[in-house]
Design a protein around this motif. Structure first.
Motif, PDB file in Angstrom:
ATOM      1  N   LYS A  37       0.834  -1.199   0.000  1.00 45.64           N
ATOM      2  CA  LYS A  37       0.000   0.000   0.000  1.00 45.64           C
ATOM      3  C   LYS A  37       0.869   1.250   0.000  1.00 45.64           C
ATOM      4  CE  LYS A  37      -3.769   2.369   2.282  1.00 45.64           C
ATOM      5  NZ  LYS A  37      -4.711   2.417   3.387  1.00 45.64           N
ATOM      6  N   LEU A  38       0.540   2.162  -0.947  1.00 48.74           N
ATOM      7  CA  LEU A  38       1.269   3.423  -1.073  1.00 48.74           C
ATOM      8  C   LEU A  38       0.456   4.613  -0.585  1.00 48.74           C
ATOM      9  CD1 LEU A  38       2.653   2.960  -4.694  1.00 48.74           C
ATOM     10  CD2 LEU A  38       3.853   2.564  -2.538  1.00 48.74           C
ATOM     11  N   GLY A  39      -0.860   4.445  -0.530  1.00 46.45           N
ATOM     12  CA  GLY A  39      -1.730   5.550  -0.159  1.00 46.45           C
ATOM     13  C   GLY A  39      -3.131   5.258  -0.640  1.00 46.45           C
ATOM     14  N   GLU A  40      -3.850   6.335  -0.989  1.00 41.56           N
ATOM     15  CA  GLU A  40      -5.226   6.179  -1.461  1.00 41.56           C
ATOM     16  C   GLU A  40      -5.543   7.242  -2.490  1.00 41.56           C
ATOM     17  OE1 GLU A  40      -7.621   6.694   2.033  1.00 41.56           O
ATOM     18  OE2 GLU A  40      -7.208   8.824   2.150  1.00 41.56           O
ATOM     19  N   VAL A  41      -6.547   6.955  -3.287  1.00 44.31           N
ATOM     20  CA  VAL A  41      -7.066   7.946  -4.220  1.00 44.31           C
ATOM     21  C   VAL A  41      -8.469   8.314  -3.764  1.00 44.31           C
ATOM     22  CG1 VAL A  41      -7.949   6.212  -5.849  1.00 44.31           C
ATOM     23  CG2 VAL A  41      -7.510   8.533  -6.644  1.00 44.31           C
ATOM     24  N   LEU A  42      -8.768   9.595  -3.796  1.00 46.51           N
ATOM     25  CA  LEU A  42     -10.095  10.108  -3.497  1.00 46.51           C
ATOM     26  C   LEU A  42     -10.582  10.789  -4.762  1.00 46.51           C
ATOM     27  CD1 LEU A  42      -9.250  11.785  -0.080  1.00 46.51           C
ATOM     28  CD2 LEU A  42     -10.232   9.523  -0.464  1.00 46.51           C
ATOM     29  N   GLY A  43     -11.836  10.552  -5.110  1.00 47.80           N
ATOM     30  CA  GLY A  43     -12.318  11.125  -6.357  1.00 47.80           C
ATOM     31  C   GLY A  43     -13.755  11.577  -6.298  1.00 47.80           C
ATOM     32  N   LEU A  44     -14.049  12.512  -7.189  1.00 45.39           N
ATOM     33  CA  LEU A  44     -15.403  13.006  -7.397  1.00 45.39           C
ATOM     34  C   LEU A  44     -15.609  13.064  -8.898  1.00 45.39           C
ATOM     35  CD1 LEU A  44     -18.100  14.396  -6.719  1.00 45.39           C
ATOM     36  CD2 LEU A  44     -16.839  16.551  -6.558  1.00 45.39           C
ATOM     37  N   VAL A  45     -16.692  12.454  -9.361  1.00 46.29           N
ATOM     38  CA  VAL A  45     -17.044  12.471 -10.775  1.00 46.29           C
ATOM     39  C   VAL A  45     -18.423  13.111 -10.887  1.00 46.29           C
ATOM     40  CG1 VAL A  45     -17.432  11.078 -12.838  1.00 46.29           C
ATOM     41  CG2 VAL A  45     -15.713  10.358 -11.162  1.00 46.29           C
ATOM     42  N   THR A  46     -18.517  14.162 -11.698  1.00 46.35           N
ATOM     43  CA  THR A  46     -19.780  14.853 -11.933  1.00 46.35           C
ATOM     44  C   THR A  46     -20.228  14.576 -13.366  1.00 46.35           C
ATOM     45  OG1 THR A  46     -19.086  16.624 -10.446  1.00 46.35           O
ATOM     46  CG2 THR A  46     -20.957  17.094 -11.906  1.00 46.35           C
ATOM     47  N   THR A  47     -21.468  14.113 -13.524  1.00 44.77           N
ATOM     48  CA  THR A  47     -22.002  13.785 -14.848  1.00 44.77           C
ATOM     49  C   THR A  47     -22.772  14.962 -15.420  1.00 44.77           C
ATOM     50  OG1 THR A  47     -22.218  11.463 -14.295  1.00 44.77           O
ATOM     51  CG2 THR A  47     -23.595  12.254 -16.089  1.00 44.77           C
ATOM     52  N   PHE A  48     -22.605  15.184 -16.701  1.00 50.97           N
ATOM     53  CA  PHE A  48     -23.448  16.131 -17.415  1.00 50.97           C
ATOM     54  C   PHE A  48     -23.552  15.654 -18.856  1.00 50.97           C
ATOM     55  CE2 PHE A  48     -19.137  17.671 -17.383  1.00 50.97           C
ATOM     56  CZ  PHE A  48     -18.895  18.130 -18.662  1.00 50.97           C
ATOM     57  N   ASP A  49     -24.639  15.999 -19.487  1.00 47.82           N
ATOM     58  CA  ASP A  49     -24.873  15.597 -20.871  1.00 47.82           C
ATOM     59  C   ASP A  49     -24.793  16.815 -21.771  1.00 47.82           C
ATOM     60  OD1 ASP A  49     -25.402  12.894 -20.340  1.00 47.82           O
ATOM     61  OD2 ASP A  49     -27.451  13.371 -19.753  1.00 47.82           O
ATOM     62  N   ASP A 109     -20.811  13.138 -20.450  1.00 50.28           N
ATOM     63  CA  ASP A 109     -19.534  13.765 -20.176  1.00 50.28           C
ATOM     64  C   ASP A 109     -19.345  13.759 -18.670  1.00 50.28           C
ATOM     65  OD1 ASP A 109     -18.735  14.816 -22.910  1.00 50.28           O
ATOM     66  OD2 ASP A 109     -20.774  15.589 -22.704  1.00 50.28           O
ATOM     67  N   ARG A 110     -18.134  13.507 -18.240  1.00 47.33           N
ATOM     68  CA  ARG A 110     -17.858  13.448 -16.808  1.00 47.33           C
ATOM     69  C   ARG A 110     -16.666  14.328 -16.470  1.00 47.33           C
ATOM     70  NH1 ARG A 110     -19.433   7.662 -16.638  1.00 47.33           N
ATOM     71  NH2 ARG A 110     -21.691   7.846 -16.573  1.00 47.33           N
ATOM     72  N   PHE A 111     -16.875  15.195 -15.501  1.00 48.27           N
ATOM     73  CA  PHE A 111     -15.778  16.008 -14.981  1.00 48.27           C
ATOM     74  C   PHE A 111     -15.179  15.249 -13.810  1.00 48.27           C
ATOM     75  CE2 PHE A 111     -13.904  19.289 -12.311  1.00 48.27           C
ATOM     76  CZ  PHE A 111     -13.039  19.857 -13.236  1.00 48.27           C
ATOM     77  N   ARG A 112     -13.878  15.044 -13.833  1.00 44.31           N
ATOM     78  CA  ARG A 112     -13.194  14.242 -12.815  1.00 44.31           C
ATOM     79  C   ARG A 112     -12.275  15.100 -11.965  1.00 44.31           C
ATOM     80  NH1 ARG A 112     -13.152   9.000 -13.933  1.00 44.31           N
ATOM     81  NH2 ARG A 112     -14.110   8.364 -15.855  1.00 44.31           N
ATOM     82  N   GLU A 113     -12.329  14.860 -10.674  1.00 40.47           N
ATOM     83  CA  GLU A 113     -11.413  15.479  -9.720  1.00 40.47           C
ATOM     84  C   GLU A 113     -10.784  14.335  -8.931  1.00 40.47           C
ATOM     85  OE1 GLU A 113     -13.348  18.868  -7.601  1.00 40.47           O
ATOM     86  OE2 GLU A 113     -15.068  18.276  -8.838  1.00 40.47           O
ATOM     87  N   LEU A 114      -9.485  14.160  -9.061  1.00 37.24           N
ATOM     88  CA  LEU A 114      -8.791  13.062  -8.395  1.00 37.24           C
ATOM     89  C   LEU A 114      -7.669  13.596  -7.526  1.00 37.24           C
ATOM     90  CD1 LEU A 114      -8.374  10.630 -11.436  1.00 37.24           C
ATOM     91  CD2 LEU A 114     -10.180  10.621  -9.706  1.00 37.24           C
ATOM     92  N   VAL A 115      -7.564  13.061  -6.308  1.00 40.92           N
ATOM     93  CA  VAL A 115      -6.464  13.386  -5.407  1.00 40.92           C
ATOM     94  C   VAL A 115      -5.806  12.074  -5.009  1.00 40.92           C
ATOM     95  CG1 VAL A 115      -5.788  14.417  -3.214  1.00 40.92           C
ATOM     96  CG2 VAL A 115      -7.660  15.432  -4.538  1.00 40.92           C
ATOM     97  N   PHE A 116      -4.541  11.961  -5.341  1.00 44.37           N
ATOM     98  CA  PHE A 116      -3.754  10.781  -4.994  1.00 44.37           C
ATOM     99  C   PHE A 116      -2.965  11.119  -3.734  1.00 44.37           C
ATOM    100  CE2 PHE A 116      -4.601  10.656  -9.487  1.00 44.37           C
ATOM    101  CZ  PHE A 116      -4.909   9.332  -9.732  1.00 44.37           C
ATOM    102  N   ASN A 117      -3.406  10.593  -2.586  1.00 37.67           N
ATOM    103  CA  ASN A 117      -2.738  10.823  -1.301  1.00 37.67           C
ATOM    104  C   ASN A 117      -1.699   9.732  -1.097  1.00 37.67           C
ATOM    105  OD1 ASN A 117      -4.102  13.087  -0.270  1.00 37.67           O
ATOM    106  ND2 ASN A 117      -5.830  11.817   0.340  1.00 37.67           N
ATOM    107  N   MET A 118      -0.432  10.131  -1.063  1.00 42.96           N
ATOM    108  CA  MET A 118       0.638   9.155  -0.850  1.00 42.96           C
ATOM    109  C   MET A 118       1.549   9.643   0.263  1.00 42.96           C
ATOM    110  SD  MET A 118       1.214   8.109  -4.821  1.00 42.96           S
ATOM    111  CE  MET A 118       1.103   9.778  -5.460  1.00 42.96           C
ATOM    112  N   ARG A 119       2.442   8.801   0.719  1.00 41.52           N
ATOM    113  CA  ARG A 119       3.313   9.141   1.853  1.00 41.52           C
ATOM    114  C   ARG A 119       4.127  10.404   1.610  1.00 41.52           C
ATOM    115  NH1 ARG A 119       4.041   3.304   1.746  1.00 41.52           N
ATOM    116  NH2 ARG A 119       2.781   2.480   3.442  1.00 41.52           N
ATOM    117  N   LYS A 120       4.550  10.618   0.381  1.00 39.84           N
ATOM    118  CA  LYS A 120       5.436  11.747   0.085  1.00 39.84           C
ATOM    119  C   LYS A 120       4.675  13.000  -0.335  1.00 39.84           C
ATOM    120  CE  LYS A 120       9.243   8.763  -1.161  1.00 39.84           C
ATOM    121  NZ  LYS A 120      10.221   8.396  -2.195  1.00 39.84           N
TER     122      LYS A 120
END
Length: 163
Positions: A68-80, A90-101
């Motif tokens: 395990k290196l960490g986690e990813v947290l995401g939010l996907v918003t749908t719109f047509d 169409d999907r707007f993506r917001e991703l945060v990759f939380n890792m040790r560093k």
């Protein structure tokens, strides 16, 4: 003398602009993601097919050896948005990759033929997003992350960092 200074100034300006226009890959990082846990869906359903639908998720991130290196947290918003008569989601993506560093943040959009969550795209085409920032050792990071869904419901994220 003025011609030499002007030529030198143009050459110097080119040196500062050229790396941005032709960014070279300086590092690559491949991270495996466990199947995501879908959370916080306001209506309790995960259809993700209506404009304004939100899908929150989280998943563990691992290296190739399964550590395990960490986690990813995401939010996907749908719109047509129908363009040229083609119906797609169409999907707007917001991703945060939380890792040790530190964290790596990626934002962007993707398009899909209408389907049901969590199998958003029938063809599971990779999605590439720009990296917009980071914290810790990732402060000032630039590049892209390409996400590929695997048949078993896990994902592979390939980060390409540039100068």
């Amino acid at each position: 003398m003025l011609k030499k200074l002007t030529a030198a100034g143009i050459a110097a300006a080119f040196l500062f602009v050229a790396p941005n226009a032709n960014a070279a890959e300086i590092d690559k990082l491949v991270i495996e993601q466990d199947a995501p846990v879908l959370v916080g869906v306001p209506n309790g359903e995960t259809t993700q097919t209506n404009t304004g639908d939100l899908l929150f998720f989280a998943a563990d991130l691992r290296n190739a050896k399964g550590r395990k290196l960490g986690e990813v947290l995401g939010l996907v918003t749908t719109f047509d948005v129908t363009l040229d008569g083609v119906e797609e989601e169409d999907r707007f993506r917001e991703l945060v990759f939380n890792m040790r560093k530190g964290q790596i943040v990626a934002l962007g959009a993707s398009q899909y033929v209408a389907s049901q969550a969590p199998d958003f795209a029938d063809n599971n085409a990779p999605v590439t997003l720009p990296i917009v920032g980071g914290t810790g050792e990732y402060v000032g990071v630039r590049g892209t992350v390409t996400t590929k869904k695997r048949p078993n419901g896990t994902f592979r994220h390939t980060f390409r960092f540039v100068e």
